[in-house]
Design an enzyme around this catalytic site. Structure first.
Site, mmCIF file in Angstrom:
data_model
loop_
_atom_site.group_PDB
_atom_site.id
_atom_site.type_symbol
_atom_site.label_atom_id
_atom_site.label_comp_id
_atom_site.label_asym_id
_atom_site.label_seq_id
_atom_site.Cartn_x
_atom_site.Cartn_y
_atom_site.Cartn_z
ATOM 1 N N VAL A 21 3.963 18.098 34.250
ATOM 2 C CA VAL A 21 4.244 18.145 35.693
ATOM 3 C C VAL A 21 2.984 17.836 36.500
ATOM 4 C CG1 VAL A 21 5.100 19.566 37.600
ATOM 5 C CG2 VAL A 21 6.101 19.834 35.309
ATOM 6 N N VAL A 40 2.921 14.834 57.062
ATOM 7 C CA VAL A 40 2.328 16.153 57.308
ATOM 8 C C VAL A 40 1.641 16.193 58.676
ATOM 9 C CG1 VAL A 40 0.429 17.645 56.570
ATOM 10 C CG2 VAL A 40 2.033 16.730 54.875
ATOM 11 N N GLU A 136 10.385 25.557 44.860
ATOM 12 C CA GLU A 136 11.599 24.764 44.600
ATOM 13 C C GLU A 136 11.664 24.236 43.173
ATOM 14 O OE1 GLU A 136 14.845 23.735 44.544
ATOM 15 O OE2 GLU A 136 14.586 23.861 46.699
ATOM 16 N N VAL A 139 13.327 26.194 39.841
ATOM 17 C CA VAL A 139 14.745 26.264 39.451
ATOM 18 C C VAL A 139 15.348 24.868 39.495
ATOM 19 C CG1 VAL A 139 16.996 27.301 39.900
ATOM 20 C CG2 VAL A 139 14.917 28.584 40.453
ATOM 21 N N GLY A 141 14.447 21.945 38.385
ATOM 22 C CA GLY A 141 13.582 20.786 38.613
ATOM 23 C C GLY A 141 13.739 20.137 39.970
ATOM 24 N N GLY A 194 9.166 15.743 27.349
ATOM 25 C CA GLY A 194 8.542 16.565 28.394
ATOM 26 C C GLY A 194 9.496 17.530 29.066
ATOM 27 N N GLU A 197 9.655 23.772 27.411
ATOM 28 C CA GLU A 197 8.505 24.604 27.756
ATOM 29 C C GLU A 197 7.455 24.477 26.656
ATOM 30 O OE1 GLU A 197 8.267 26.413 30.783
ATOM 31 O OE2 GLU A 197 9.930 25.033 31.034
ATOM 32 N N ASP A 208 14.209 30.783 29.672
ATOM 33 C CA ASP A 208 13.945 29.930 30.832
ATOM 34 C C ASP A 208 15.140 29.944 31.794
ATOM 35 O OD1 ASP A 208 12.272 27.609 32.069
ATOM 36 O OD2 ASP A 208 14.291 26.793 31.873
ATOM 37 N N LYS A 212 15.422 31.515 35.706
ATOM 38 C CA LYS A 212 15.963 30.772 36.855
ATOM 39 C C LYS A 212 17.152 31.519 37.458
ATOM 40 C CE LYS A 212 14.427 26.378 34.918
ATOM 41 N NZ LYS A 212 14.751 25.339 33.938
HETATM 42 N N1 LIG Z 1 8.164 20.254 32.155
HETATM 43 C C1 LIG Z 1 9.198 20.429 32.979
HETATM 44 O O1 LIG Z 1 10.192 19.694 32.927
HETATM 45 C C2 LIG Z 1 9.161 21.532 33.964
HETATM 46 C C3 LIG Z 1 8.165 22.479 33.972
HETATM 47 N N2 LIG Z 1 8.183 23.475 34.909
HETATM 48 C C4 LIG Z 1 7.128 24.461 34.937
HETATM 49 O O2 LIG Z 1 5.919 23.821 35.310
HETATM 50 C C5 LIG Z 1 4.825 24.457 34.688
HETATM 51 C C6 LIG Z 1 4.033 23.427 33.888
HETATM 52 O O3 LIG Z 1 4.868 22.855 32.917
HETATM 53 P P1 LIG Z 1 4.386 21.581 32.076
HETATM 54 O O4 LIG Z 1 3.660 20.638 32.954
HETATM 55 O O5 LIG Z 1 5.576 21.129 31.349
HETATM 56 O O6 LIG Z 1 3.350 22.265 31.069
HETATM 57 P P2 LIG Z 1 2.208 21.560 30.191
HETATM 58 O O7 LIG Z 1 1.960 22.474 29.041
HETATM 59 O O8 LIG Z 1 2.541 20.142 29.945
HETATM 60 O O9 LIG Z 1 0.929 21.587 31.159
HETATM 61 C C7 LIG Z 1 0.210 22.757 31.451
HETATM 62 C C8 LIG Z 1 -1.155 22.376 32.025
HETATM 63 O O10 LIG Z 1 -1.789 23.558 32.473
HETATM 64 C C9 LIG Z 1 -3.101 23.632 31.915
HETATM 65 N N3 LIG Z 1 -3.396 25.033 31.642
HETATM 66 C C10 LIG Z 1 -2.604 25.897 30.981
HETATM 67 N N4 LIG Z 1 -3.213 27.096 30.913
HETATM 68 C C11 LIG Z 1 -4.387 26.956 31.570
HETATM 69 C C12 LIG Z 1 -5.462 27.827 31.821
HETATM 70 N N5 LIG Z 1 -5.456 29.076 31.393
HETATM 71 N N6 LIG Z 1 -6.522 27.358 32.524
HETATM 72 C C13 LIG Z 1 -6.542 26.083 32.954
HETATM 73 N N7 LIG Z 1 -5.532 25.200 32.745
HETATM 74 C C14 LIG Z 1 -4.492 25.645 32.042
HETATM 75 C C15 LIG Z 1 -3.053 22.825 30.637
HETATM 76 O O11 LIG Z 1 -4.334 22.373 30.311
HETATM 77 C C16 LIG Z 1 -2.094 21.707 31.046
HETATM 78 O O12 LIG Z 1 -2.838 20.726 31.711
HETATM 79 C C17 LIG Z 1 5.412 25.587 33.843
HETATM 80 O O13 LIG Z 1 5.411 26.772 34.598
HETATM 81 C C18 LIG Z 1 6.826 25.123 33.599
HETATM 82 O O14 LIG Z 1 7.722 26.187 33.369
HETATM 83 C C19 LIG Z 1 9.170 23.571 35.860
HETATM 84 C C20 LIG Z 1 10.179 22.667 35.896
HETATM 85 C C21 LIG Z 1 10.272 21.585 34.938
HETATM 86 N N1 LIG Z 2 11.995 23.614 30.050
HETATM 87 C C1 LIG Z 2 12.711 23.505 31.271
HETATM 88 C C2 LIG Z 2 11.944 22.668 32.235
HETATM 89 C C3 LIG Z 2 12.422 22.825 33.606
HETATM 90 O O1 LIG Z 2 12.505 23.875 34.169
HETATM 91 C C4 LIG Z 2 14.061 22.862 31.014
HETATM 92 O O2 LIG Z 2 14.276 22.370 29.907
HETATM 93 O O3 LIG Z 2 14.907 22.894 31.913
HETATM 94 NA NA NA Z 3 14.739 22.729 42.257
#
Ligand SMILES: NC(=O)C1=CN([C@@H]2O[C@H](COP(=O)(O)OP(=O)(O)OC[C@H]3O[C@@H](n4cnc5c(N)ncnc54)[C@H](O)[C@@H]3O)[C@@H](O)[C@H]2O)C=CC1
Ligand SMILES: N[C@@H](CC=O)C(=O)O
Ligand code: NA
Length: 452
Positions: A21, A40, A136, A139, A141, A194, A197, A208, A212
């Site tokens: 993300v 903005v 936003e 929940v 995406g 991607g 989680e 997850d 939500k």
């Molecule tokens: N991947 C998806 O489709 C979606 C993800 N989310 C939420 O977005 C957030 C991020 O998800 P992703 O991007 O998929 O995860 P990811 O694992 O791909 O990326 C996480 C990033 O955070 C950094 N990071 C993690 N812990 C850290 C720390 N202690 N200090 C510094 N940097 C740190 C990592 O280096 C990495 O760059 C999560 O809360 C996830 O639940 C929400 C909706 C959809």
């Molecule tokens: N891991 C989640 C990412 C979005 O919230 C999913 O699969 O829906």
């Molecule tokens: Na949303």
């Protein structure tokens, strides 16, 4: 750009996380900077991106200026007007967001796990500091659902929310149903795309979706609902056989999140929130939600039925929701005003999921001889569970199965019983009683049926 916009200095934006993300958020902030500034009324300046290891290769973030990467997340937060948290996990995300709020920054987060565990601490801190907290992306995406429930429906009374809110599990179930792919292979693909989680257990075990559901229920029912209030069952027990039988009986299996207004046995009014796999009739719109797409049905008193549909996971779709929140928070910085605060005035009791009365489908393998159906029907009648339909369909072909049971020579018949709406306790007692009938070889599955 108008005169007042030209006078406004840049707003400093800190990004915590540069994964699936975060890398897309960084890309959009950079590539759309001119449009964002116009919307903005001030430029948004990305002042840093906190990561665990600034020297690690970042194939997802090829367009990101590496000089922005820092391992000093606390130092970055201290110099921002708006902090975007997309690192995930509970700590250090919670502490960093609290630091940001205390220093007067607006915060935007996609972190449903944190919000479902300890959202109220963050909301209260934001209220005290008089800053925005937006979420936003947490929940479903890209789908606008937090804002509609929190703001657009604030004048209505929500009765029920029924949704597919986890892209990974929907992708896995869809792949199993449409291509016969194995559960493990489908999870691996969802990770590669991607959607999953960091630990896909959060997806497949329903955590997850439960997070939500808790967030949506809190907003819809003006009541604090946390992860532990949600009855949860994931999809790990769903087999290829279950998926094939669902199709054979005109259904598809979906992991559903349901939050509804219910009345308990004592007449008390409350909220019940649950996540579990369910059979959805092929005629229902939720049955057509494929791949990693999500969809959320909302039933409200005055509005009636609403459906929100779109991409529930993935870098760019999630970044879209994040950027929408950033623009809202940034506009408040420029023009004044503030986003909504937590609303918990109703403080409804959380009632057990067993309060919810639903239809069920019970599938069983029995000796293939006359009179068995009558015995089974007798048990249902004695427990007060009404039968909607009984079928004895031919066995579906299950990709990868050896077909040992369905060669017609084993004397096995498969009964599929659909009940009218029944209480969970009555259904459980019924299943227990059927299981010990002499001609019953096995109760192969018990699933709720949701959707008309
Ligand atoms: N991947 C998806 O489709 C979606 C993800 N989310 C939420 O977005 C957030 C991020 O998800 P992703 O991007 O998929 O995860 P990811 O694992 O791909 O990326 C996480 C990033 O955070 C950094 N990071 C993690 N812990 C850290 C720390 N202690 N200090 C510094 N940097 C740190 C990592 O280096 C990495 O760059 C999560 O809360 C996830 O639940 C929400 C909706 C959809
Ligand atoms: N891991 C989640 C990412 C979005 O919230 C999913 O699969 O829906
Ligand atoms: Na949303």
């Amino acid at each position: 750009m108008g005169a007042s916009q030209q006078e406004q200095g840049p707003l400093r934006v800190a990004l915590l996380g540069c994964g699936v993300v975060g890398s897309e958020v960084a890309r959009l902030l950079t590539q759309q900077s001119a449009d964002l500034a116009s919307r903005v009324g001030a430029p948004l300046e990305l002042v840093g991106i906190a990561v665990r290891d600034a020297s690690a290769p970042r194939p997802l973030a090829a367009s990101v200026d590496r000089s922005l990467l820092t391992e000093d997340a606390e130092g970055l937060v201290a110099r921002a007007d708006i902090v975007i948290e997309v690192m995930g996990g509970i700590e250090p995300a919670r502490t960093l967001l609290l630091r940001a709020i205390e220093s007067g920054a607006a915060v935007v987060t996609a972190n449903k796990a944190l919000l479902a565990e300890d959202g109220p601490t963050l909301y209260k801190a934001a209220d005290t500091a008089g800053v925005d907290i937006y979420f936003e992306a947490a929940v479903a995406g890209a789908i606008p659902i937090v804002r509609p429930v929190r703001e657009s429906l604030a004048g209505d009374s929500v009765r029920r929310i029924l949704g597919i809110v986890n892209g990974t599990t929907n992708y896995v179930l869809d792949q199993m149903a449409s291509t016969g792919m194995s559960f493990d292979d489908a999870v691996k693909q969802a990770q590669d795309l991607g959607y999953a989680e960091a630990d896909p257990t959060a997806d497949v075990e329903g955590f997850d979706a439960a997070a939500k559901a808790a967030i949506l229920a809190s907003l819809a029912f003006h009541t604090r609902v946390s992860l532990e209030d949600v009855a949860r069952e994931g999809i790990t027990r769903i087999t290829a056989d279950d998926v094939a039988w669902a199709a054979q009986t005109g259904h598809v299996i979906k992991l559903l999140a349901i939050a509804e207004s219910v009345t308990g046995d004592d007449g008390a009014h409350g909220v019940s929130v649950r996540v579990h796999p369910a059979l959805v009739p092929l005629t229902h719109p939720l049955a057509g939600v494929r791949g990693a797409f999500n969809a959320v049905f909302v039933e409200a008193d005055a509005a009636g039925e609403l459906m929100f549909y779109g991409r529930g996971a993935g870098g760019a779709p999630t970044a879209s929701a994040v950027l929408g929140d950033v623009v809202s928070a940034a506009r408040h910085r420029v023009l004044g005003g503030k986003g909504p605060e937590e609303s918990t005035y109703a403080a409804l009791p959380i009632l057990p999921a067993s309060t919810a009365v639903t239809r069920y489908q019970v599938r069983l393998a029995v000796d293939d001889r006359p009179g068995v159906l009558a015995q089974v029907a007798q048990v249902l009648a004695s427990k007060g569970v009404s039968i909607e339909a009984v079928r004895q369909p031919s066995e579906p072909s299950v990709p990868g199965a050896d077909g040992a049971e369905d060669d017609g020579s084993t004397g096995v018949a498969h009964l599929v019983i659909t009940t009218h709406a029944a209480a969970e306790a009555a259904l459980a007692a019924t299943v227990d009683a059927i299981a010990v009938l002499e001609p019953v070889q096995e109760i192969t599955s018990v699933l709720r049926v949701e959707g008309a």
